[in-house]
Motif scaffolding. Structure first.
Motif, mmCIF file in Angstrom:
data_model
loop_
_atom_site.group_PDB
_atom_site.id
_atom_site.type_symbol
_atom_site.label_atom_id
_atom_site.label_comp_id
_atom_site.label_asym_id
_atom_site.label_seq_id
_atom_site.Cartn_x
_atom_site.Cartn_y
_atom_site.Cartn_z
ATOM 1 N N THR A 136 0.872 -1.169 0.000
ATOM 2 C CA THR A 136 0.000 0.000 0.000
ATOM 3 C C THR A 136 0.909 1.219 0.000
ATOM 4 N N LYS A 137 0.748 2.052 -0.995
ATOM 5 C CA LYS A 137 1.592 3.248 -1.108
ATOM 6 C C LYS A 137 0.724 4.478 -0.898
ATOM 7 N N VAL A 138 1.286 5.475 -0.255
ATOM 8 C CA VAL A 138 0.519 6.675 0.068
ATOM 9 C C VAL A 138 1.218 7.909 -0.498
ATOM 10 N N ASN A 139 0.449 8.699 -1.242
ATOM 11 C CA ASN A 139 0.852 10.030 -1.720
ATOM 12 C C ASN A 139 1.968 10.083 -2.756
ATOM 13 N N ASN A 140 2.650 9.001 -3.059
ATOM 14 C CA ASN A 140 3.726 9.053 -4.043
ATOM 15 C C ASN A 140 3.949 7.637 -4.587
ATOM 16 N N TYR A 141 3.399 7.346 -5.767
ATOM 17 C CA TYR A 141 3.510 6.003 -6.312
ATOM 18 C C TYR A 141 3.212 5.986 -7.803
ATOM 19 N N ARG A 142 3.546 4.862 -8.435
ATOM 20 C CA ARG A 142 3.293 4.672 -9.864
ATOM 21 C C ARG A 142 2.066 3.773 -10.016
ATOM 22 N N HIS A 143 1.145 4.179 -10.879
ATOM 23 C CA HIS A 143 -0.069 3.407 -11.158
ATOM 24 C C HIS A 143 -0.283 3.413 -12.663
ATOM 25 N N THR A 144 -0.315 2.249 -13.249
ATOM 26 C CA THR A 144 -0.527 2.072 -14.693
ATOM 27 C C THR A 144 0.362 2.988 -15.527
ATOM 28 N N GLY A 145 1.603 3.116 -15.123
ATOM 29 C CA GLY A 145 2.548 3.926 -15.889
ATOM 30 C C GLY A 145 2.520 5.405 -15.592
ATOM 31 N N LEU A 146 1.700 5.818 -14.652
ATOM 32 C CA LEU A 146 1.621 7.229 -14.265
ATOM 33 C C LEU A 146 2.176 7.402 -12.859
ATOM 34 N N ASP A 147 3.037 8.379 -12.663
ATOM 35 C CA ASP A 147 3.540 8.701 -11.334
ATOM 36 C C ASP A 147 2.604 9.722 -10.708
ATOM 37 N N TYR A 158 -2.599 19.361 -3.746
ATOM 38 C CA TYR A 158 -2.245 19.327 -5.160
ATOM 39 C C TYR A 158 -1.902 17.903 -5.556
ATOM 40 N N ILE A 159 -2.329 17.500 -6.726
ATOM 41 C CA ILE A 159 -2.004 16.185 -7.266
ATOM 42 C C ILE A 159 -1.245 16.392 -8.566
ATOM 43 N N THR A 160 -0.072 15.822 -8.652
ATOM 44 C CA THR A 160 0.723 15.874 -9.878
ATOM 45 C C THR A 160 0.726 14.484 -10.488
ATOM 46 N N VAL A 161 0.439 14.421 -11.785
ATOM 47 C CA VAL A 161 0.454 13.160 -12.516
ATOM 48 C C VAL A 161 1.402 13.347 -13.690
ATOM 49 N N ASP A 162 2.427 12.484 -13.794
ATOM 50 C CA ASP A 162 3.349 12.624 -14.920
ATOM 51 C C ASP A 162 3.886 11.268 -15.364
ATOM 52 N N GLN A 163 4.568 11.279 -16.487
ATOM 53 C CA GLN A 163 5.209 10.087 -17.036
ATOM 54 C C GLN A 163 6.686 10.337 -17.283
ATOM 55 N N ASP A 164 7.296 11.206 -16.490
ATOM 56 C CA ASP A 164 8.712 11.540 -16.678
ATOM 57 C C ASP A 164 9.603 10.311 -16.640
ATOM 58 N N PHE A 165 9.253 9.311 -15.875
ATOM 59 C CA PHE A 165 10.034 8.086 -15.766
ATOM 60 C C PHE A 165 10.255 7.457 -17.149
ATOM 61 N N TYR A 166 9.257 7.586 -18.021
ATOM 62 C CA TYR A 166 9.329 6.930 -19.332
ATOM 63 C C TYR A 166 9.912 7.825 -20.424
#
Length: 167
Positions: A136-147, A158-166
């Motif tokens: 169980t991850k809280v506030n900072n995790y990767r889900h379906t390729g989205l950080d 604030y919620i930030t969603v990015d794919q910088d990892f890829y």
């Protein structure tokens, strides 16, 4: 929260037993089951790679979440919400207050809700007990390729969603 369902496809009922499906297991599986090389294995439940596994899992998850009072979204069958009556509605569209939600993809789920609301805490606890969950991850995790990153500043969230990892 990011939830990962542990051994997801093995947690549902014996959906394959009536089909009498047999298979030759890979060496690692045969070792884990103490099966001899010449033995074949019978599939009793949904397993990863089985074409019916995701549907069996989601039918079970839907049944469980609805039994806990969750309402599936009309436009997204993989998203459930929990509400309670609004004691002071301003209009007809304001009759309910959202207290929590959960949405998922295969065996990964996102869950959020009012951690001050006793009803949501009870539902959340029942969700935790309904299945065996891995991490169980809280506030900072990767889900379906989205950080996803959640942060608070000055009383705002604030919620930030990015794919910088890829990239």
């Amino acid at each position: 929260e990011g939830l990962d369902m542990a051994t997801a496809f093995l947690q549902t009922g014996k959906t394959e037993e009536s089909r009498k499906i047999w298979m030759e297991g890979v060496p690692e599986l045969k070792r884990a089951l103490n099966a001899e090389d010449w033995e074949v294995l019978r599939i009793l439940k949904n397993i990863y790679g089985n074409a019916t596994a995701p549907r069996g899992l989601w039918a079970d998850v839907d049944k469980t979440f609805q039994a806990l009072g969750g309402k599936r979204l009309l436009g997204d069958n993989s998203f459930w919400t929990w509400t309670k009556p609004n004691p002071n509605p301003r209009n007809d569209a304001d009759r309910h207050i959202l207290i929590g939600f959960i949405g998922g993809h295969v065996d990964d789920f996102n869950r959020a809700g009012d951690l001050q609301d006793p009803l949501w805490l009870e539902i959340r606890s029942k969700i935790d007990q309904a299945y065996k969950w891995g991490t169980t991850k809280v506030n900072n995790y990767r889900h379906t390729g989205l950080d996803l990153q959640v942060r608070s500043e000055g009383g705002q969230h604030y919620i930030t969603v990015d794919q910088d990892f890829y990239v």
